[in-house]
Design a protein around this motif. Structure first.
Motif, PDB file in Angstrom:
ATOM      1  N   LYS A 103       5.743  14.765  -2.023  1.00 55.02           N
ATOM      2  CA  LYS A 103       5.448  13.083  -1.856  1.00 55.02           C
ATOM      3  C   LYS A 103       4.949  12.849  -0.475  1.00 55.02           C
ATOM      4  CE  LYS A 103       9.202  11.314  -4.466  1.00 55.02           C
ATOM      5  NZ  LYS A 103      10.523  10.630  -4.396  1.00 55.02           N
ATOM      6  N   THR A 104       4.104  12.009  -0.285  1.00 52.61           N
ATOM      7  CA  THR A 104       3.284  11.618   1.004  1.00 52.61           C
ATOM      8  C   THR A 104       3.686  10.389   1.274  1.00 52.61           C
ATOM      9  OG1 THR A 104       1.279  10.710  -0.013  1.00 52.61           O
ATOM     10  CG2 THR A 104       1.498  13.046   0.484  1.00 52.61           C
ATOM     11  N   GLU A 105       3.831   9.918   2.786  1.00 53.87           N
ATOM     12  CA  GLU A 105       4.301   8.588   3.306  1.00 53.87           C
ATOM     13  C   GLU A 105       2.918   7.690   3.353  1.00 53.87           C
ATOM     14  OE1 GLU A 105       7.194   7.504   4.091  1.00 53.87           O
ATOM     15  OE2 GLU A 105       7.873   9.325   3.404  1.00 53.87           O
ATOM     16  N   PHE A 106       2.872   6.629   2.705  1.00 47.40           N
ATOM     17  CA  PHE A 106       1.725   5.588   2.578  1.00 47.40           C
ATOM     18  C   PHE A 106       2.436   4.407   2.764  1.00 47.40           C
ATOM     19  CE2 PHE A 106      -2.199   4.136   2.162  1.00 47.40           C
ATOM     20  CZ  PHE A 106      -2.324   3.298   1.166  1.00 47.40           C
ATOM     21  N   ASN A 107       2.105   3.442   3.832  1.00 44.60           N
ATOM     22  CA  ASN A 107       2.234   2.340   3.660  1.00 44.60           C
ATOM     23  C   ASN A 107       1.101   1.483   3.589  1.00 44.60           C
ATOM     24  OD1 ASN A 107       3.171  -0.256   4.719  1.00 44.60           O
ATOM     25  ND2 ASN A 107       4.806   0.458   5.901  1.00 44.60           N
ATOM     26  N   LEU A 108       1.248   0.803   2.502  1.00 41.77           N
ATOM     27  CA  LEU A 108       0.111  -0.046   1.847  1.00 41.77           C
ATOM     28  C   LEU A 108      -0.097  -1.422   2.878  1.00 41.77           C
ATOM     29  CD1 LEU A 108      -2.290  -1.006  -0.071  1.00 41.77           C
ATOM     30  CD2 LEU A 108      -0.581  -2.304  -1.398  1.00 41.77           C
ATOM     31  N   ASN A 109       1.066  -2.042   3.377  1.00 45.60           N
ATOM     32  CA  ASN A 109       0.845  -3.158   4.238  1.00 45.60           C
ATOM     33  C   ASN A 109      -0.052  -2.868   5.553  1.00 45.60           C
ATOM     34  OD1 ASN A 109       1.986  -5.004   2.715  1.00 45.60           O
ATOM     35  ND2 ASN A 109       3.903  -4.530   3.322  1.00 45.60           N
ATOM     36  N   GLU A 110       0.446  -1.517   5.887  1.00 45.68           N
ATOM     37  CA  GLU A 110      -0.141  -0.805   7.263  1.00 45.68           C
ATOM     38  C   GLU A 110      -1.670  -0.667   7.060  1.00 45.68           C
ATOM     39  OE1 GLU A 110       1.756   2.417   8.844  1.00 45.68           O
ATOM     40  OE2 GLU A 110       3.868   1.283   9.272  1.00 45.68           O
ATOM     41  N   TYR A 111      -2.108  -0.083   5.713  1.00 41.64           N
ATOM     42  CA  TYR A 111      -3.446   0.196   5.587  1.00 41.64           C
ATOM     43  C   TYR A 111      -4.062  -1.078   5.434  1.00 41.64           C
ATOM     44  CZ  TYR A 111      -7.239   2.236   2.916  1.00 41.64           C
ATOM     45  OH  TYR A 111      -8.370   2.588   2.678  1.00 41.64           O
TER      46      TYR A 111
END
Length: 116
Positions: free
Chosen positions: A48-56
């Motif tokens: 799993k990778t950490e991805f924050n859509l809101n930050e992107y």
């Protein structure tokens, strides 16, 4: 432009994996009148990778806003001032950022850059 559910699922599959044909299968069931489209993972679980859509989205927003503002510049003042102001009013309202974010993220996914 309308995109079907199958089209959206295909786009999601392309963005999720560079080996789409190996990672996902898209099936459509005609048991119901409307048909049901599903996306099933056929790939083995990966780390799993950490991805924050809101930050992107927030990170891309200043560039998108700048480009939208540049498109509203009056080209022949004072003749086009009113139409430019109207365009700015419409474009700068909320809700006009997700399509550019999707477009730029797809470009990045396939090796492009947002500067191009």
């Amino acid at each position: 432009m309308k995109i079907s559910t199958a089209g959206l699922l295909t786009i999601a599959a392309l963005c999720a994996s560079t080996h789409t044909s190996e990672a996902f299968s898209i099936t459509t069931s005609k048991k119901h009148a409307s048909g049901i489209t599903t996306l099933r993972s056929t790939a083995e679980p990966q780390a799993k990778t950490e991805f924050n859509l809101n930050e992107y989205i927030m990170a891309m927003q200043p560039d998108i806003t700048k480009i939208l503002e540049e498109t509203c510049v009056s080209l022949d003042p004072p003749m086009t001032d009113l139409i430019s102001e109207s365009m700015r009013y419409s474009l700068m309202a909320g809700g006009k950022r997700i399509r550019p974010v999707l477009c730029l993220s797809a470009c990045e996914k396939f090796g492009g850059s947002k500067e191009a």
